[in-house]
Design a protein around this motif. Structure first.
Motif, PDB file in Angstrom:
ATOM      1  N   UNK A  39     -21.475  25.143 -48.236  1.00 27.81           N
ATOM      2  CA  UNK A  39     -22.789  25.326 -48.868  1.00 27.81           C
ATOM      3  C   UNK A  39     -22.650  25.419 -50.379  1.00 27.81           C
ATOM      4  N   UNK A  40     -21.617  26.130 -50.836  1.00 21.96           N
ATOM      5  CA  UNK A  40     -21.390  26.232 -52.276  1.00 21.96           C
ATOM      6  C   UNK A  40     -21.077  24.905 -52.917  1.00 21.96           C
ATOM      7  N   UNK A  41     -20.252  24.076 -52.237  1.00 21.24           N
ATOM      8  CA  UNK A  41     -19.889  22.775 -52.789  1.00 21.24           C
ATOM      9  C   UNK A  41     -21.085  21.829 -52.855  1.00 21.24           C
ATOM     10  N   UNK A  42     -22.088  22.077 -52.014  1.00 20.17           N
ATOM     11  CA  UNK A  42     -23.300  21.257 -52.012  1.00 20.17           C
ATOM     12  C   UNK A  42     -24.378  21.830 -52.933  1.00 20.17           C
ATOM     13  N   UNK A  43     -24.060  22.933 -53.590  1.00 21.59           N
ATOM     14  CA  UNK A  43     -25.031  23.570 -54.480  1.00 21.59           C
ATOM     15  C   UNK A  43     -26.138  24.289 -53.743  1.00 21.59           C
ATOM     16  N   UNK A  44     -25.867  24.667 -52.481  1.00 20.77           N
ATOM     17  CA  UNK A  44     -26.893  25.291 -51.650  1.00 20.77           C
ATOM     18  C   UNK A  44     -26.513  26.705 -51.211  1.00 20.77           C
ATOM     19  N   UNK A  45     -25.501  27.273 -51.851  1.00 28.08           N
ATOM     20  CA  UNK A  45     -25.061  28.594 -51.451  1.00 28.08           C
ATOM     21  C   UNK A  45     -26.148  29.646 -51.531  1.00 28.08           C
ATOM     22  N   UNK A  46     -27.028  29.526 -52.516  1.00 26.07           N
ATOM     23  CA  UNK A  46     -28.099  30.512 -52.681  1.00 26.07           C
ATOM     24  C   UNK A  46     -29.234  30.311 -51.685  1.00 26.07           C
ATOM     25  N   UNK A  47     -29.224  29.200 -50.973  1.00 28.40           N
ATOM     26  CA  UNK A  47     -30.313  28.881 -50.043  1.00 28.40           C
ATOM     27  C   UNK A  47     -30.015  29.333 -48.611  1.00 28.40           C
ATOM     28  N   UNK A  48     -28.805  29.799 -48.346  1.00 26.73           N
ATOM     29  CA  UNK A  48     -28.446  30.201 -46.995  1.00 26.73           C
ATOM     30  C   UNK A  48     -28.058  31.672 -46.963  1.00 26.73           C
ATOM     31  N   UNK A  49     -28.054  32.248 -45.768  1.00 30.47           N
ATOM     32  CA  UNK A  49     -27.646  33.651 -45.605  1.00 30.47           C
ATOM     33  C   UNK A  49     -26.986  33.818 -44.253  1.00 30.47           C
ATOM     34  N   UNK A  50     -26.033  34.729 -44.194  1.00 28.64           N
ATOM     35  CA  UNK A  50     -25.381  35.049 -42.925  1.00 28.64           C
ATOM     36  C   UNK A  50     -26.257  36.031 -42.164  1.00 28.64           C
ATOM     37  N   UNK A  51     -26.560  35.700 -40.915  1.00 28.76           N
ATOM     38  CA  UNK A  51     -27.371  36.575 -40.066  1.00 28.76           C
ATOM     39  C   UNK A  51     -26.650  37.906 -39.851  1.00 28.76           C
ATOM     40  N   UNK A  52     -27.434  38.968 -39.651  1.00 26.33           N
ATOM     41  CA  UNK A  52     -26.848  40.298 -39.503  1.00 26.33           C
ATOM     42  C   UNK A  52     -25.977  40.410 -38.252  1.00 26.33           C
ATOM     43  N   UNK A  53     -26.273  39.616 -37.235  1.00 27.04           N
ATOM     44  CA  UNK A  53     -25.461  39.664 -36.017  1.00 27.04           C
ATOM     45  C   UNK A  53     -24.274  38.714 -36.150  1.00 27.04           C
ATOM     46  N   UNK A  54     -23.065  39.259 -36.176  1.00 28.74           N
ATOM     47  CA  UNK A  54     -21.849  38.456 -36.245  1.00 28.74           C
ATOM     48  C   UNK A  54     -21.395  38.142 -34.827  1.00 28.74           C
ATOM     49  N   UNK A  55     -20.952  36.917 -34.595  1.00 29.20           N
ATOM     50  CA  UNK A  55     -20.619  36.502 -33.236  1.00 29.20           C
ATOM     51  C   UNK A  55     -19.231  36.936 -32.799  1.00 29.20           C
ATOM     52  N   UNK A  56     -18.230  36.759 -33.641  1.00 27.88           N
ATOM     53  CA  UNK A  56     -16.886  37.163 -33.228  1.00 27.88           C
ATOM     54  C   UNK A  56     -15.930  37.173 -34.404  1.00 27.88           C
ATOM     55  N   UNK A  57     -14.889  37.984 -34.280  1.00 23.26           N
ATOM     56  CA  UNK A  57     -13.752  37.987 -35.202  1.00 23.26           C
ATOM     57  C   UNK A  57     -12.501  37.837 -34.355  1.00 23.26           C
ATOM     58  N   UNK A  58     -11.702  36.838 -34.645  1.00 21.07           N
ATOM     59  CA  UNK A  58     -10.549  36.561 -33.798  1.00 21.07           C
ATOM     60  C   UNK A  58      -9.459  35.902 -34.642  1.00 21.07           C
ATOM     61  N   UNK A  59      -8.466  35.345 -33.973  1.00 23.36           N
ATOM     62  CA  UNK A  59      -7.417  34.571 -34.622  1.00 23.36           C
ATOM     63  C   UNK A  59      -7.403  33.177 -34.019  1.00 23.36           C
ATOM     64  N   UNK A  60      -6.814  32.231 -34.729  1.00 25.50           N
ATOM     65  CA  UNK A  60      -6.726  30.864 -34.223  1.00 25.50           C
ATOM     66  C   UNK A  60      -5.267  30.426 -34.133  1.00 25.50           C
ATOM     67  N   UNK A  61      -5.054  29.330 -33.412  1.00 27.44           N
ATOM     68  CA  UNK A  61      -3.726  28.865 -33.060  1.00 27.44           C
ATOM     69  C   UNK A  61      -3.610  27.368 -33.327  1.00 27.44           C
ATOM     70  N   UNK A  62      -2.388  26.879 -33.298  1.00 26.30           N
ATOM     71  CA  UNK A  62      -2.159  25.447 -33.195  1.00 26.30           C
ATOM     72  C   UNK A  62      -2.161  25.101 -31.714  1.00 26.30           C
ATOM     73  N   UNK A  63      -2.673  23.920 -31.384  1.00 27.56           N
ATOM     74  CA  UNK A  63      -2.731  23.475 -29.997  1.00 27.56           C
ATOM     75  C   UNK A  63      -1.933  22.191 -29.853  1.00 27.56           C
TER      76      UNK A  63
END
Length: 270
Positions: free
Chosen positions: A202-226
């Motif tokens: 969003x920042x690279x498109x110049x739209x960072x100020x137009x979006x917001x993160x919703x108060x409900x976060x879906x998950x916090x985890x780790x990622x892997x190589x597959x």
């Protein structure tokens, strides 16, 4: 004198052979075909056309640590997973563990953290009140967007995605840039995705100020190589796991993670 030279020659040959054997043991069974998806800031092409991104740099660091040869190909996420299942792609990055993927792939130990969020237009953040993704979708006539082939946690997985897709309430596209553009044009009302990727794009498109993160976060985890179970070996997995363990505990890893806004130590399995 002659015997001494012979002994010296034998010792040198033994040392070289031993070194080569150790090197061979540290290498993968083949030149790995690694997918390079378009996914800022993890993998993308910069303004010069060169490959760049956090996962791009991480995978190079890990595979170089492992002594593996590799080449990059560029496929959308969904196509890359099909290629991995068929053995045409050997490795994808940023993968969350799912039963379906375990059927055709092998997961390495984790190598970085990930947070999945909902993003809306800034003006809608306080209007679209919900304590779960299911509540959001059932309480409001919102159209949700996501990158096709991505895994976004249990809440997203629990949605009746087929029904939402048929009723045009779930839009699946190939990259985050399209999602941000569709949100700006009100073609969708919310995006589910990686917090860092959505923010950076969003920042690279110049739209960072137009979006917001919703108060409900879906998950916090780790990622892997597959790794593809069809085209790679268990020894490949072992070699790469050992490289990840070593690399994520290095200053090079911590410095790289800090450069991309992470604290640097997360991601390694204990």
């Amino acid at each position: 004198m002659e015997r001494s030279l012979k002994n010296l020659y034998a010792a040198i040959c033994f040392a070289i052979t031993g070194a080569l054997s150790t090197q061979a043991m540290a290498e993968c069974s083949k030149t790995l075909v690694v997918n390079q998806a378009s996914w800022k800031p993890y993998m993308y092409r910069d303004q010069t056309g060169a490959m760049a991104g956090l996962d791009y740099e991480l995978i190079k660091g890990i595979l170089d640590q492992a002594g593996c040869d590799y080449v990059f190909v560029e496929h959308p996420s969904k196509r890359a997973l099909v290629g991995l299942e068929n053995g045409e792609v050997d490795l994808v990055t940023g993968a969350s563990i799912t039963p379906e993927r375990q059927r055709y792939g092998r997961f390495t130990r984790s190598y970085r953290p990930e947070e999945i969020v909902l993003v809306t237009r800034a003006a809608d953040r306080d209007r679209l009140r919900a304590s779960s993704l299911q509540e959001l979708m059932s309480s409001y006539p919102v159209v949700l967007g996501a990158v096709n082939g991505g895994y976004y946690g249990e809440e997203y997985g629990a949605l009746d995605q087929d029904s939402l897709y048929r009723s045009n309430r779930l839009i699946l596209v190939q990259d985050v840039e399209r999602l941000i553009g569709m949100l700006e044009l009100s073609r969708i009302d919310a995006i589910v995705g990686d917090a860092v990727s959505l923010h950076v794009t969003a920042g690279s498109l110049g739209l960072g100020h137009r979006i917001a993160v919703h108060r409900h976060r879906l998950s916090s985890d780790v990622v892997h190589l597959l790794l593809s179970a069809k085209s790679t070996t268990l020894e490949d997995l072992k070699v790469i796991d050992e490289a990840i363990e070593s690399y994520v505990n290095s200053e090079a890893y911590r410095s790289l993670m800090r450069r991309y806004g992470f604290s640097g130590g997360e991601g390694a399995d204990s």
